[in-house]
Design a protein around this motif. Structure first.
Motif, PDB file in Angstrom:
ATOM      1  N   ARG A  48       0.801  -1.222   0.000  1.00 52.22           N
ATOM      2  CA  ARG A  48       0.000   0.000   0.000  1.00 52.22           C
ATOM      3  C   ARG A  48       0.836   1.276   0.000  1.00 52.22           C
ATOM      4  O   ARG A  48       0.335   2.337  -0.384  1.00 52.22           O
ATOM      5  N   TYR A  49       2.086   1.172   0.421  1.00 46.63           N
ATOM      6  CA  TYR A  49       2.988   2.319   0.435  1.00 46.63           C
ATOM      7  C   TYR A  49       4.272   1.949  -0.290  1.00 46.63           C
ATOM      8  O   TYR A  49       4.738   0.811  -0.209  1.00 46.63           O
ATOM      9  N   HIS A  50       4.854   2.911  -0.950  1.00 46.93           N
ATOM     10  CA  HIS A  50       6.100   2.659  -1.668  1.00 46.93           C
ATOM     11  C   HIS A  50       7.188   2.275  -0.669  1.00 46.93           C
ATOM     12  O   HIS A  50       7.273   2.864   0.414  1.00 46.93           O
ATOM     13  N   PRO A  51       8.036   1.291  -0.997  1.00 48.14           N
ATOM     14  CA  PRO A  51       9.115   0.906  -0.077  1.00 48.14           C
ATOM     15  C   PRO A  51      10.009   2.073   0.337  1.00 48.14           C
ATOM     16  O   PRO A  51      10.492   2.117   1.473  1.00 48.14           O
ATOM     17  N   THR A 104      -4.183   2.941  -4.971  1.00 53.64           N
ATOM     18  CA  THR A 104      -4.516   1.696  -4.266  1.00 53.64           C
ATOM     19  C   THR A 104      -5.118   2.006  -2.900  1.00 53.64           C
ATOM     20  O   THR A 104      -6.138   1.431  -2.502  1.00 53.64           O
ATOM     21  N   ARG A 105      -4.484   2.914  -2.156  1.00 51.38           N
ATOM     22  CA  ARG A 105      -4.996   3.272  -0.836  1.00 51.38           C
ATOM     23  C   ARG A 105      -6.366   3.943  -0.916  1.00 51.38           C
ATOM     24  O   ARG A 105      -7.201   3.794  -0.020  1.00 51.38           O
ATOM     25  N   GLY A 153      -6.786  11.054  -0.245  1.00 54.70           N
ATOM     26  CA  GLY A 153      -5.348  11.142  -0.495  1.00 54.70           C
ATOM     27  C   GLY A 153      -5.001  11.533  -1.920  1.00 54.70           C
ATOM     28  O   GLY A 153      -3.876  11.306  -2.371  1.00 54.70           O
ATOM     29  N   ILE A 154      -5.959  12.162  -2.627  1.00 54.54           N
ATOM     30  CA  ILE A 154      -5.735  12.612  -4.002  1.00 54.54           C
ATOM     31  C   ILE A 154      -5.945  14.118  -4.052  1.00 54.54           C
ATOM     32  O   ILE A 154      -7.046  14.610  -3.779  1.00 54.54           O
ATOM     33  N   ALA A 155      -4.907  14.882  -4.390  1.00 53.79           N
ATOM     34  CA  ALA A 155      -5.001  16.342  -4.453  1.00 53.79           C
ATOM     35  C   ALA A 155      -5.136  16.791  -5.899  1.00 53.79           C
ATOM     36  O   ALA A 155      -4.372  16.361  -6.770  1.00 53.79           O
ATOM     37  N   LYS A 164       2.179   7.360  -7.242  1.00 51.92           N
ATOM     38  CA  LYS A 164       0.787   7.681  -7.597  1.00 51.92           C
ATOM     39  C   LYS A 164      -0.059   6.404  -7.626  1.00 51.92           C
ATOM     40  O   LYS A 164      -1.211   6.394  -7.190  1.00 51.92           O
ATOM     41  N   GLU A 165       0.535   5.331  -8.105  1.00 49.43           N
ATOM     42  CA  GLU A 165      -0.192   4.055  -8.158  1.00 49.43           C
ATOM     43  C   GLU A 165      -0.514   3.557  -6.748  1.00 49.43           C
ATOM     44  O   GLU A 165      -1.616   3.061  -6.495  1.00 49.43           O
ATOM     45  N   LYS A 166       0.438   3.711  -5.821  1.00 50.53           N
ATOM     46  CA  LYS A 166       0.190   3.318  -4.430  1.00 50.53           C
ATOM     47  C   LYS A 166      -0.911   4.175  -3.815  1.00 50.53           C
ATOM     48  O   LYS A 166      -1.759   3.679  -3.061  1.00 50.53           O
TER      49      LYS A 166
END
Length: 546
Positions: free
Chosen positions: A307-310, A468-469, A507-509, A463-465
């Motif tokens: 769900r979050y980038h490493p 997903t969230r 979480g999208i601006a 952006k893909e993560k």
């Protein structure tokens, strides 16, 4: 130049650099043994030997394991940055009670099960951009070294055999407890120290466990069986680094009894055994309680990186001093994700601008001239980086201050480039961007935050993560952007703001740039600050939506 000569010259240059850096900025570390900060001085000038306790591989690794790995990866990178030649050993425990229990539950061979999770761990480490250690020894591959050390301990009367088991006699080692300050009676059951009436002292711990039906075992001169937990690290560190080396690291929870027992074993086997610095990272906590598998209050690395980038996770982990407790929260992960998006977007914009202006950059070999602001910014960034890193790896202080000021100046300079300027001033701005970008990249390299792909690629991944969230796909966002554009054309600005707020809560601006609307990830407006998982809760909760 001959490759061997070139390699020799590189090593000489590394040693010179290590000496110069250490003289300018004395690297100090907190030594658990002495309970104080000490100037780091390796036993052999220019070379560092380091051993870090790894994982017991029977399941996917959790955030506590990630923190230990990232903390010592930063140390490894920094030592290499200082010019040291580093031998870094991190073990895998692949013979252990927990592994055997899990294998019995799944019907697998214990060694095969552990091998699978060793591989999964290394996938997680690669995702987190942890450099591979020089050696990653496994217990099952080092039985001869382990048995040899146990024999030395027995022969020196520090160990004794009872019915095929071998115990370490703590009463024989007067310095027991010197690392932790713990008393013998605290070496109790429940911490891999079993209650056993056959022991001479209840605090005696197992060096070797006699074979049990259905469990893996190896032959030894005192009978078939397998090693106790503590002996593996003593044997493998001695094998790869000798009995004298510079750094031994691990999590705070390993100080007692594991590292205390290691010291006893190693000194019993070799009186000259000596580790210069003992370093320990703090726990990751959940609701201020240590996150661990035994407590069932943990998230695996894989659950977070789904769900979050490493790199957001890595940023989160180093955004606190490695010795401090780190309380897990979704808000902080969201903040870390937002911070690295801003970071990589700034560097991408800088890189794109410099690519377009490449012909305007002189290639005459002369030192680049910069604006006074850029010169001051670079100097401050370099100095702050060295001062903070040399002070026991204060990474959390590096990611603020001069580092953020440098990113802000990059964006200001990019804005200046859009305005008409005299040729000389324009050249100063271009060269300032280039030089600041170089220094920021150097910092990112040492912190392990420089992405392995292009900035554009990592931004797309972030952006893909975020999608997903949010439970969305990009087509959903584009559709909402188009619908909002129609609403704005109809001058229904209240509804337009509501639509923007709805996405921002996910979480999208949305950002209106001229006649165009673009989007980027952001910290959700409504977000739970703490996560207290139960056995049935296996992933961080989604942010609430408006």
């Amino acid at each position: 130049m001959d490759s061997s000569k070139q390699e020799t010259n590189q090593k000489k240059a590394s040693k010179t650099m290590a000496k110069k850096e250490t003289e300018e900025f004395q690297f100090v570390v907190y030594n658990t043994m002495t309970q104080q900060k000490e100037v780091f001085k390796p036993k052999t000038p220019g070379k560092v030997r380091m051993y870090v306790c790894g994982v017991t591989a029977y399941d996917f690794s959790h955030l506590g394991h990630a923190r230990a790995a990232v903390s010592f990866d930063v140390l490894y990178r920094y030592l290499k940055h200082l010019g040291y030649e580093v031998t870094y050993v991190r073990n895998f425990t692949d013979v252990d009670d927990k592994i055997i229990r899990r294998a019995n539950e799944t019907g697998e061979d214990p060694i095969s099960l552990s091998d699978r999770y060793c591989k999964e761990y290394n996938i997680d480490m690669s995702d987190l951009q942890c450099l591979s250690p020089t050696h990653e020894p496994r217990v099952s591959d080092h039985m001869e070294q382990i048995k040899d050390m146990i024999l030395q301990i027995i022969n020196k009367d520090f160990g004794y055999v009872v019915d095929g088991d071998v115990f370490f006699a703590v009463d024989k080692f007067p310095n027991y407890g010197k690392l932790s300050g713990q008393k013998l009676e605290n070496n109790r059951a429940g911490e891999r120290v079993a209650v056993d009436s056959r022991k001479r002292n209840p605090s005696d711990f197992a060096l070797w466990k006699a074979a049990t039906p259905g469990e893996p075992s190896w032959d030894s001169s005192w009978g078939p069986g397998r090693p106790g937990w503590h002996i593996e690290c003593s044997a493998m560190s001695a094998h790869y680094l000798s009995f004298k080396f510079d750094i031994h690291g691990g999590g705070l929870d390993l100080i007692f009894p594991h590292h205390e027992n290691e010291i006893a074993q190693s000194c019993a086997a070799c009186e000259e055994s000596d580790v210069s610095y003992w370093l320990h990272n703090g726990h990751v906590t959940n609701n201020n309680e240590k996150m661990s598998k035994s407590l069932g209050n943990f998230f695996t690395i894989r659950q977070i990186t789904e769900r979050y980038h490493p790199l957001a996770l890595r940023y989160f982990l180093i955004n606190a001093h490695y010795r401090s407790p780190l309380n897990f929260s979704v808000v902080q992960l969201e903040g870390a994700s937002d911070a690295i998006f801003y970071l990589y977007q700034s560097l991408k914009d800088c890189q794109d601008a410099l690519l377009q202006l490449q012909e305007e950059i002189p290639n005459d070999g002369k030192p680049a001239q910069t604006t006074p602001d850029a010169k001051e910014c670079i100097s401050k960034l370099c100095n702050e980086f060295q001062v903070k890193m040399s002070d026991d790896l204060s990474t959390s202080l590096i990611l603020t201050g001069a580092f953020l000021e440098a990113l802000k100046l990059v964006n200001n300079l990019l804005t200046m480039l859009k305005k008409k300027q005299q040729k000389q001033q324009r050249l100063l701005v271009i060269q300032s961007l280039k030089e600041i970008g170089k220094e920021v990249t150097k910092v990112l390299d040492v912190l392990g935050l420089q992405p392995p792909c292009s900035y554009n690629e990592v931004l797309l991944q972030l952006k893909e993560k975020a999608l997903t969230r949010a439970g969305l796909v990009e087509d959903d966002v584009i559709r909402l952007i188009n619908e909002r554009a129609e609403v704005r054309r109809n001058k229904d600005f209240l509804k337009s703001d509501q639509m923007r707020a709805h996405l921002q809560a996910k979480g999208i601006a949305l950002m209106d740039v001229g006649t165009e609307t673009i989007w980027r990830p952001c910290v959700p407006v409504q977000q739970e600050s703490e996560v207290v998982p139960s056995e049935g809760q296996k992933v961080p909760p989604k942010p609430e939506t408006a």
